[in-house]
Scaffold this motif. Structure first.
Motif, PDB file in Angstrom:
ATOM      1  N   GLU A  60     -74.190 -30.417 -12.978  1.00 26.30           N
ATOM      2  CA  GLU A  60     -73.380 -30.323 -14.281  1.00 26.30           C
ATOM      3  C   GLU A  60     -72.171 -30.847 -14.249  1.00 26.30           C
ATOM      4  O   GLU A  60     -71.272 -31.523 -15.100  1.00 26.30           O
ATOM      5  N   PHE A  61     -71.403 -30.282 -13.180  1.00 30.02           N
ATOM      6  CA  PHE A  61     -70.080 -30.617 -13.117  1.00 30.02           C
ATOM      7  C   PHE A  61     -69.847 -31.559 -12.126  1.00 30.02           C
ATOM      8  O   PHE A  61     -70.358 -31.765 -11.051  1.00 30.02           O
TER       9      PHE A  61
ATOM     10  N   PRO B 130     -52.853 -31.435  -5.561  1.00 29.02           N
ATOM     11  CA  PRO B 130     -53.269 -30.236  -6.544  1.00 29.02           C
ATOM     12  C   PRO B 130     -54.521 -30.464  -7.502  1.00 29.02           C
ATOM     13  O   PRO B 130     -55.384 -29.672  -7.650  1.00 29.02           O
ATOM     14  N   ALA B 131     -54.482 -31.779  -8.082  1.00 33.59           N
ATOM     15  CA  ALA B 131     -55.331 -32.264  -9.157  1.00 33.59           C
ATOM     16  C   ALA B 131     -56.753 -32.274  -8.683  1.00 33.59           C
ATOM     17  O   ALA B 131     -57.853 -31.647  -9.486  1.00 33.59           O
ATOM     18  N   ASN B 132     -56.926 -32.531  -7.569  1.00 29.79           N
ATOM     19  CA  ASN B 132     -58.237 -32.692  -6.903  1.00 29.79           C
ATOM     20  C   ASN B 132     -59.027 -31.244  -6.768  1.00 29.79           C
ATOM     21  O   ASN B 132     -59.895 -30.859  -7.023  1.00 29.79           O
ATOM     22  N   TYR B 133     -58.228 -30.286  -6.420  1.00 37.02           N
ATOM     23  CA  TYR B 133     -58.566 -29.014  -6.332  1.00 37.02           C
ATOM     24  C   TYR B 133     -58.883 -28.287  -7.722  1.00 37.02           C
ATOM     25  O   TYR B 133     -59.551 -27.298  -7.918  1.00 37.02           O
ATOM     26  N   ALA B 134     -57.652 -28.567  -8.537  1.00 36.36           N
ATOM     27  CA  ALA B 134     -57.954 -27.949  -9.917  1.00 36.36           C
ATOM     28  C   ALA B 134     -59.104 -28.071 -10.723  1.00 36.36           C
ATOM     29  O   ALA B 134     -59.747 -27.603 -11.155  1.00 36.36           O
ATOM     30  N   ALA B 135     -59.489 -29.395 -10.458  1.00 39.05           N
ATOM     31  CA  ALA B 135     -60.882 -29.926 -10.818  1.00 39.05           C
ATOM     32  C   ALA B 135     -62.359 -29.188 -10.606  1.00 39.05           C
ATOM     33  O   ALA B 135     -63.116 -29.264 -11.112  1.00 39.05           O
ATOM     34  N   SER B 136     -61.811 -28.523  -9.171  1.00 41.56           N
ATOM     35  CA  SER B 136     -63.128 -27.739  -8.651  1.00 41.56           C
ATOM     36  C   SER B 136     -63.157 -26.175  -9.197  1.00 41.56           C
ATOM     37  O   SER B 136     -64.226 -25.487  -8.784  1.00 41.56           O
ATOM     38  N   LEU B 137     -62.424 -25.979  -9.849  1.00 42.57           N
ATOM     39  CA  LEU B 137     -62.095 -24.557 -10.110  1.00 42.57           C
ATOM     40  C   LEU B 137     -63.059 -23.744 -10.946  1.00 42.57           C
ATOM     41  O   LEU B 137     -63.679 -22.851 -10.733  1.00 42.57           O
TER      42      LEU B 137
ATOM     43  N   ALA C 112     -65.981 -24.964 -12.043  1.00 47.03           N
ATOM     44  CA  ALA C 112     -67.842 -24.918 -11.325  1.00 47.03           C
ATOM     45  C   ALA C 112     -67.784 -23.772 -10.336  1.00 47.03           C
ATOM     46  O   ALA C 112     -68.633 -23.247 -10.316  1.00 47.03           O
ATOM     47  N   GLY C 113     -66.719 -23.726  -9.376  1.00 47.70           N
ATOM     48  CA  GLY C 113     -66.651 -22.924  -8.427  1.00 47.70           C
ATOM     49  C   GLY C 113     -66.658 -21.562  -9.040  1.00 47.70           C
ATOM     50  O   GLY C 113     -67.314 -20.542  -8.687  1.00 47.70           O
ATOM     51  N   GLU C 114     -65.949 -21.101 -10.177  1.00 43.64           N
ATOM     52  CA  GLU C 114     -66.199 -19.651 -10.718  1.00 43.64           C
ATOM     53  C   GLU C 114     -67.261 -19.500 -11.304  1.00 43.64           C
ATOM     54  O   GLU C 114     -67.871 -18.340 -11.220  1.00 43.64           O
ATOM     55  N   GLN C 115     -67.798 -20.452 -11.917  1.00 43.26           N
ATOM     56  CA  GLN C 115     -69.261 -20.212 -12.755  1.00 43.26           C
ATOM     57  C   GLN C 115     -70.314 -19.952 -11.390  1.00 43.26           C
ATOM     58  O   GLN C 115     -71.191 -19.026 -11.840  1.00 43.26           O
ATOM     59  N   ALA C 116     -70.249 -20.483 -10.369  1.00 47.69           N
ATOM     60  CA  ALA C 116     -70.945 -20.343  -9.051  1.00 47.69           C
ATOM     61  C   ALA C 116     -70.873 -18.803  -8.876  1.00 47.69           C
ATOM     62  O   ALA C 116     -71.653 -18.165  -8.540  1.00 47.69           O
ATOM     63  N   LYS C 117     -69.392 -18.371  -8.722  1.00 47.55           N
ATOM     64  CA  LYS C 117     -69.141 -16.994  -8.137  1.00 47.55           C
ATOM     65  C   LYS C 117     -69.977 -15.894  -9.229  1.00 47.55           C
ATOM     66  O   LYS C 117     -70.397 -14.733  -8.852  1.00 47.55           O
ATOM     67  N   LYS C 118     -69.879 -16.238 -10.572  1.00 47.56           N
ATOM     68  CA  LYS C 118     -70.496 -15.142 -11.575  1.00 47.56           C
ATOM     69  C   LYS C 118     -71.980 -15.106 -11.267  1.00 47.56           C
ATOM     70  O   LYS C 118     -72.423 -14.307 -11.564  1.00 47.56           O
ATOM     71  N   MET C 119     -72.632 -16.142 -10.513  1.00 47.64           N
ATOM     72  CA  MET C 119     -73.909 -16.152 -10.311  1.00 47.64           C
ATOM     73  C   MET C 119     -74.373 -15.382  -9.007  1.00 47.64           C
ATOM     74  O   MET C 119     -75.576 -15.489  -8.736  1.00 47.64           O
ATOM     75  N   GLY C 120     -73.312 -15.213  -8.306  1.00 48.33           N
ATOM     76  CA  GLY C 120     -73.582 -14.561  -6.925  1.00 48.33           C
ATOM     77  C   GLY C 120     -73.494 -15.540  -5.813  1.00 48.33           C
ATOM     78  O   GLY C 120     -73.741 -14.920  -4.671  1.00 48.33           O
TER      79      GLY C 120
END
Length: 353
Positions: A181-182, A196-203, A205-213
């Protein structure tokens, strides 16, 4: 250029080794160097760690013109303080600044300045297993100007942070969610540089994954959403039928120093290695056929991070029974063994401070 040294009058209390997290504690000193068109890079100094006085209009806050690096110092079993491949990290930083239109700097001078800074802070290099002194060089654009163009002034800094394990799981396998999706980065964009922009773009999707465990996401290519790129902020490897496969550097994948180290170590062991495009379908087919043996990420922070579970869509697969694979453990022991002086450095990667 001369390096000025101004030592702090008071020193911070150092926490116990078992209280270290990652990136939350900072040492007593930092390196700072300025750039202007008229003077070039100048005013290099080691000074007490502390806040910066910056105008709210400086360009980094508005247009993101910045780069950073991350490397580590280690205390060996015989009490030496060493760096791991510092020249290679600073060379990558030189590559990053080209894409961000930041002026070139003297790589050898910066490496020497880092060695001097780490030497001053050597008491912050813990000897406990799994600990290190994380080294964060970075450059920010400092023109007080609201307009889209490269800055004419910059600040180069290096700060240090004593760290423990990057992931709370430690060296235990992590759970990874494959997102289609992302998108993390496009080819010939900023995916292959540490900005920093490279890593900001990953945040997000990473947070959505953590919410799913899940611990992190595994990124696919931005066009076909088919080919594997990186896992979280790490490069990724797959062991299939005894061969180790990692995505080729294609313009959107960071050229990891640990990635390069792993490739060189594997080749020295006589293990077949391939850098090529590898799809999600190939990974799941290899699993179905009993040929997928191990999956692991590589990066400076965690070194080797075994993957125990992959999920794509509604399907989950358990890698190696959800336990750390033999090759992952062997690579971790080999690289950390060099870093902590527990085994010989046959590649010339260790630099003593």
């Amino acid at each position: 250029m001369e390096l000025q040294i101004n030592l702090a009058q008071a020193r911070k209390e150092k926490p116990a080794a078992d209280k270290l997290g990652f990136g939350t504690i900072f040492t007593d000193h930092m390196f700072v160097m300025d750039y202007s068109v008229e003077q070039g890079w100048h005013n290099a100094q080691i000074m007490p760690y502390g806040p910066l006085l910056l105008e709210p209009s400086i360009m980094v806050f508005h247009y993101g013109q910045a780069v950073f690096e991350g490397m580590k110092a280690f205390r060996t079993k015989d009490e030496r303080v060493v760096l791991f491949r510092p020249e290679r990290y600073i060379r990558r930083m030189s590559y990053s600044i080209q894409k961000l239109c930041i002026p070139a700097f003297d790589e050898a001078f910066v490496v020497d300045a880092i060695k001097t800074l780490v030497d001053i802070e050597r008491d912050w290099v813990y000897g406990a297993e799994g600990t290190a002194l994380y080294i964060r060089p970075f450059i920010i654009a400092t023109d007080p100007y609201l307009g889209v163009r490269p800055s004419n002034t910059y600040k180069f800094m290096v700060i240090l942070s004593p760290v423990g394990a990057y992931y709370k799981e430690g060296f235990n396998p992590v759970k990874i969610y494959i997102t289609d999706e992302f998108t993390r980065a496009a080819k010939q964009g900023l995916g292959d540089v540490k900005t920093p922009a490279n890593y900001a773009a990953s945040l997000y999707a990473g947070e959505q994954a953590k919410k799913m465990g899940f611990t992190q996401v595994l990124w696919l290519d931005p066009i076909e959403k088919k080919y594997i790129e990186e896992v979280g902020t790490m490069n990724v490897f797959f062991k299939i039928d005894g061969e180790v496969v990692t995505p080729a550097l294609s313009g959107s994948i960071l050229s990891g120093v640990t990635r390069d180290s792993v490739l060189q170590v594997l080749k020295s062991w006589g293990i077949a290695v391939s850098e090529r495009a590898i799809s999600v379908d190939e990974i799941f087919a290899a699993y179905d056929e009993g040929r997928l043996e191990e999956v692991f990420g590589t990066g400076t922070a965690a070194v080797i991070s075994p993957v125990g579970l992959l999920r794509h869509g509604e399907r989950e697969i358990s890698i190696n029974g959800g336990v750390t694979g033999e090759l992952s453990a062997r690579l971790f022991d080999a690289i950390t063994g060099m870093q902590y002086g527990k085994c010989s450095d046959d590649f010339g990667w260790i630099v003593e401070v």
